[in-house]
Design an enzyme around this catalytic site. Structure first.
Site, mmCIF file in Angstrom:
data_model
loop_
_atom_site.group_PDB
_atom_site.id
_atom_site.type_symbol
_atom_site.label_atom_id
_atom_site.label_comp_id
_atom_site.label_asym_id
_atom_site.label_seq_id
_atom_site.Cartn_x
_atom_site.Cartn_y
_atom_site.Cartn_z
ATOM 1 N N SER A 52 31.363 -3.946 -19.207
ATOM 2 C CA SER A 52 31.065 -3.456 -20.487
ATOM 3 C C SER A 52 29.946 -4.557 -20.777
ATOM 4 C CB SER A 52 31.810 -3.586 -21.815
ATOM 5 O OG SER A 52 32.815 -2.493 -21.595
ATOM 6 N N GLY A 249 32.684 0.930 -21.057
ATOM 7 C CA GLY A 249 31.846 0.890 -20.221
ATOM 8 C C GLY A 249 30.593 0.234 -20.832
ATOM 9 N N GLY A 251 26.146 -0.180 -21.701
ATOM 10 C CA GLY A 251 24.740 0.672 -21.937
ATOM 11 C C GLY A 251 24.899 1.181 -23.202
ATOM 12 N N CYS A 278 36.272 2.359 -26.581
ATOM 13 C CA CYS A 278 34.889 1.833 -26.292
ATOM 14 C C CYS A 278 33.732 2.602 -26.267
ATOM 15 C CB CYS A 278 34.989 0.545 -25.448
ATOM 16 S SG CYS A 278 33.529 -0.704 -25.850
ATOM 17 N N LEU A 279 33.058 2.673 -24.929
ATOM 18 C CA LEU A 279 32.094 3.573 -24.626
ATOM 19 C C LEU A 279 32.586 5.081 -24.606
ATOM 20 C CD1 LEU A 279 29.193 4.090 -23.795
ATOM 21 C CD2 LEU A 279 29.934 3.968 -21.501
ATOM 22 N N GLN A 282 32.669 6.000 -28.333
ATOM 23 C CA GLN A 282 31.252 6.409 -28.726
ATOM 24 C C GLN A 282 31.005 7.776 -28.299
ATOM 25 O OE1 GLN A 282 29.439 2.740 -27.263
ATOM 26 N NE2 GLN A 282 30.270 1.540 -28.788
ATOM 27 N N ASN A 320 34.402 -5.608 -27.484
ATOM 28 C CA ASN A 320 33.224 -5.844 -26.801
ATOM 29 C C ASN A 320 32.176 -4.647 -26.852
ATOM 30 O OD1 ASN A 320 31.370 -6.423 -25.057
ATOM 31 N ND2 ASN A 320 32.556 -6.144 -23.128
ATOM 32 N N GLY A 322 28.026 -3.234 -28.306
ATOM 33 C CA GLY A 322 26.931 -3.562 -28.776
ATOM 34 C C GLY A 322 26.443 -2.382 -29.488
ATOM 35 N N PHE A 323 27.154 -0.973 -29.718
ATOM 36 C CA PHE A 323 26.662 0.022 -30.364
ATOM 37 C C PHE A 323 27.745 0.364 -30.882
ATOM 38 C CE2 PHE A 323 23.812 0.095 -26.717
ATOM 39 C CZ PHE A 323 22.786 0.479 -27.091
ATOM 40 N N HIS A 362 39.573 -2.731 -27.727
ATOM 41 C CA HIS A 362 40.181 -2.715 -26.416
ATOM 42 C C HIS A 362 41.715 -2.911 -26.443
ATOM 43 C CE1 HIS A 362 36.787 -2.809 -23.115
ATOM 44 N NE2 HIS A 362 36.141 -2.868 -24.330
ATOM 45 N N GLU A 364 44.137 -2.948 -24.419
ATOM 46 C CA GLU A 364 44.712 -3.381 -23.193
ATOM 47 C C GLU A 364 44.403 -4.944 -23.495
ATOM 48 O OE1 GLU A 364 40.609 -3.934 -22.098
ATOM 49 O OE2 GLU A 364 41.594 -2.451 -23.003
#
Length: 385
Positions: A52, A249, A251, A278-279, A282, A320, A322-323, A362, A364
């Site tokens: 990430s 992940g 981006g 996370c990703l 989103q 973790n 940024g979006f 996260h 985990e």
């Protein structure tokens, strides 16, 4: 123009021309990325190998690093195989110390050299953190030259010209190139990582998955198949899984979502239990009709308070990202399940009529507290006995 900076063998040059100088560590050369700070007190190896963090330079707010060394078991990334599939640079207040831990099989500085991670020590990480807090995560170049020769003007221009993470799909390079099976569970003293025999089957879509997500999932008693980020819903469903996980992940989720979101919609429509992290969280939100947006600083650390609105409990979690998912854009069919107690941003959603849910943090950990491990059990329960 290259110039000699007396007493400095490393620099961080921001896009606005601001320069932090100190002692270069790890790999020589330079690396371009977005600078973010991480507030975790432990787990520097897991943090730097988290996919990430692709295209990012990490500033550690905890001053001391290196004391537990490194080992092959604590590497988190799965796909790709090079430093490009995790953090590109690291910033420290103090020089990394020598290892003093029974699990260490190498020193931190040498490990950074081998992985191509450019490091800079001896800088005022508190001042940098305050700058990020007030003005957002800057674009920058981190450089290490043992002779102390740097073209500061060129480095600033390189940072300024970078377009950043918005619109950038990084899941493909972070993902595995071919499908594989996984049967390793969570670390257990003193044996290490056990082999788990699962009964239910789960397909994990790898957008940059961490090893400990797979370990935590396997420990609930499931058989795991990991497939590349670009795998079609038809190919996933052809495996007849009992559940599907959309991994973490790097981006921009909207960029990766151009090819992933249509497939996620088909997976949701299949009626199979789906869990996003996370990703994956989103992009599930995008598939359900919500929007995502870039954050100024993001959330990076292992001490973030999150409230589970379904139980009323507050958890300290590892984050973790940024979006974020725009909570105001959630459609009627989607329930908000978790919220950040730092800034009120969305941290979890669930469909009201199907076994589909996701979280921004996260569960985990690795590193971090294990308050949210129950989410893997919640997902396992959706698959029944």
């Amino acid at each position: 123009m290259t110039e000699l900076i007396k007493g400095a063998t490393g620099v961080l040059v921001l896009a606005d021309g601001t320069v932090f100088q100190g002692v270069g560590v790890g790999a020589t050369g330079d690396a371009l990325g977005e600078v973010v700070f991480n507030t975790a007190m432990t787990g520097y190896q897991e943090i730097l190998t988290d996919p990430s963090y692709m295209s990012q330079i990490l500033a550690f707010t905890f001053p001391h690093v290196g004391n537990v060394g490194v080992n092959v078991e604590d590497v988190e990334q799965m796909g790709g195989g090079g430093a490009q599939t995790a953090a590109v640079g690291a910033l420290f207040r103090d020089l990394p110390t020598d290892p003093a831990n029974w699990r260490a099989d190498g020193d931190f500085d040498g490990w950074m050299k081998r992985r191509g991670v450019v490091g800079l020590a001896g800088i005022d990480t508190r001042a940098l953190t305050k700058r990020i807090r007030d003005h957002g995560a800057p674009h920058a170049v981190i450089a290490h030259d043992p002779e102390g020769r740097f073209d500061l003007e060129a480095l600033a221009a390189k940072a300024k010209a970078w377009t950043g993470l918005v619109g950038l799909d990084l899941a493909k390079p972070a993902s595995t190139l071919q499908a594989f099976d996984w049967d390793e569970g969570l670390w257990d003293w003193p044996e290490g990582y056990p082999t788990v025999q699962g009964r239910k089957s789960v397909v994990v879509v790898d957008y940059g998955v961490k090893r400990n997500i797979l370990r935590a999932l396997a420990s609930t008693g499931v058989k795991i198949s990991v497939v590349p980020a670009t795998t079609s819903a038809e190919d996933i469903l052809a495996r007849d899984p009992d559940g599907i996980v959309l991994s973490n992940g790097p981006g921009d989720p909207a960029a990766t979502g151009e090819y992933a979101v249509p497939e996620i919609r088909k997976l949701v429509d299949s009626g199979k239990p789906v869990m996003g992290i996370c990703l994956g969280h989103q992009m599930l939100a995008l598939a359900l009709g919500a929007r995502t947006m870039k954050m100024d600083q993001g959330h990076h650390g292992a001490n973030h308070p999150v409230k589970d609105l379904t139980t009323g409990k507050v958890e300290i979690v590892s984050m973790n990202h940024g979006f974020t998912v725009d909570r105001d854009s959630l459609p009627e069919a989607v329930q908000e399940t978790h919220v950040s107690l730092f800034d009120g941003t969305n941290c979890g959603i669930a469909l009201k009529d199907r076994p589909v849910f996701s979280v921004q943090h996260h569960p985990e950990a690795s590193p971090g507290p294990t308050d949210s491990l129950y989410l893997f059990d919640r997902f396992r329960a959706y698959m029944g006995d």
